[in-house]
Design a protein around this motif. Structure first.
Motif: not given
Length: 386
Positions: A268-277
């Motif tokens: 799985l290759h994905t952009i991710g964020g540091n905070l849940s939203t």
């Protein structure tokens, strides 16, 4: 209403981030100091937040020499978290009570973004139409970085001749073509973009690759899933939505063959964020990626629990800044050759999109992850290539 009551508040916020629209700094204006052409800029930002910032740039209300430098300073100071428009509040409420990424809505991002025109993406993406982060560890140009990324995916999955591979969100088919030609696999790719599907079928003609225009959920419901040795998904998970993560991983797990080597591996290759939203930036949602959202580590691990073993988690998000810079250089060089439908407002929109993404990665607000997952754990352990 006069703009003056709002002007000082926004000016102070910008000054705190070392952004000075009035150019009132010793030594003159910095490259990241905007030139404001319309004084309504200030109350538009106060009323609409990031949506107003992006739209006012598209409308020509302000210009700046170093757009990504300006946005980097605003993000670094957290300015986007200090001004929220009413639309952003409404988006958050809507995401709480509804699933924005239903199967009914799945094709919207294909129609509005990926179907904009293959001419635009050919101009921007380089030799290969790969619309995801390159791997720059040993590369010094975009084409080599994308080839290195595709090869990294194949090596992490241990691809071998005769394997059957599923690409969830196959784009223009470049990854499956690469894997078929270099590693001798047969594959199936699914996409929600008609333009991508048609291009990928032509690109992969003569190879043992089947390209399907369908949502990932249809893989198992239409009885077309199962029988795969390996799965990868490059830059599609950002469209899945947190309400659907469990379904997504359930679908992937059911697509493996019962006798897949090592029990099957999924990259799985994905952009991710540091905070849940549960939502994305309102400007991005309106103009670039409708119904999108970035996963957080917590959201990912919650959905993976009981479904997959995390064999490897690789973060090379800083490579995305460099990839985006290369995309920007390409598209800026090709604007004169592109059709008139990509007018000046579209170009400003596209510049804001690319610059905002650069700033977000450079500020380390968002990341690029490659996870290698196995249904039951690799016997004896998994050794991750780099």
């Amino acid at each position: 209403m006069s703009v003056h009551p709002f002007r000082q508040r926004i000016l102070q916020l910008l000054h705190d981030a070392d952004v000075r629209p009035e150019g009132d700094r010793t030594g003159g204006r910095a490259p990241w100091d905007p030139r404001v052409h319309d004084e309504h800029f200030y109350n538009r930002i106060l009323a609409q937040g990031s949506l107003g910032l992006g739209e006012s740039y598209m409308d020509g209300w302000w210009d700046v020499d170093d757009l990504d430098g300006m946005l980097l300073r605003l993000l670094g100071h957290g300015a986007d978290r200090k001004v929220h428009g009413l639309g952003e509040v409404w988006d958050a409420l809507r995401a709480r009570v509804s699933n924005l990424q239903t199967e009914h809505r799945a094709f919207e991002v294909g129609e509005r973004h990926y179907d904009l025109g293959n001419d635009l993406y050919r101009a921007m993406l380089g030799q290969r139409l790969v619309y995801s982060c390159g791997y720059w560890r040993e590369a010094d140009n975009l084409d080599d970085a994308q080839a290195a990324k595709l090869d990294l995916v194949c090596r992490k999955l241990g691809l071998r001749p005769g394997m059957r591979v599923l690409d969830i969100g196959c784009g223009w088919g470049e990854a499956l073509k690469f894997a078929a030609e270099r590693y001798g696999i047969a594959g199936v790719g699914v996409t929600v973009s008609r333009e991508q599907a048609e291009y990928a079928r032509d690109l992969c003609a003569g190879l043992p690759i089947d390209i399907r225009l369908q949502d990932y959920r249809e893989l198992v419901r239409a009885n077309t899933g199962g029988g795969f040795d390996r799965i990868f998904s490059l830059g599609m998970f950002e469209h899945v939505g947190v309400r659907n993560y469990a379904t997504y991983f359930d679908v992937a797990r059911r697509c493996f063959s019962e006798d897949a080597p090592d029990g099957g591996l999924f990259l799985l290759h994905t952009i991710g964020g540091n905070l849940s939203t549960a939502i994305t930036d309102p400007w991005i949602a309106r103009y670039i990626f409708p119904n999108s959202m970035l996963p957080s580590p917590k959201q990912l691990t919650t959905a993976l629990e009981g479904r997959f073993v995390i064999e490897d988690w690789h973060n090379f998000g800083t490579d995305y800044d460099r990839t985006l810079q290369a995309w920007r250089a390409n598209v800026e060089a090709h604007w004169p050759d592109l059709p008139e439908r990509y007018d000046e407002r579209f170009r400003r929109m596209w510049r804001f999109y690319l610059a905002g993404a650069m700033a977000s990665f450079r500020a380390r607000r968002i990341q690029l992850w490659q996870l290698v997952l196995s249904p039951n754990g690799v016997a004896g352990g998994y050794i991750a290539p780099r």
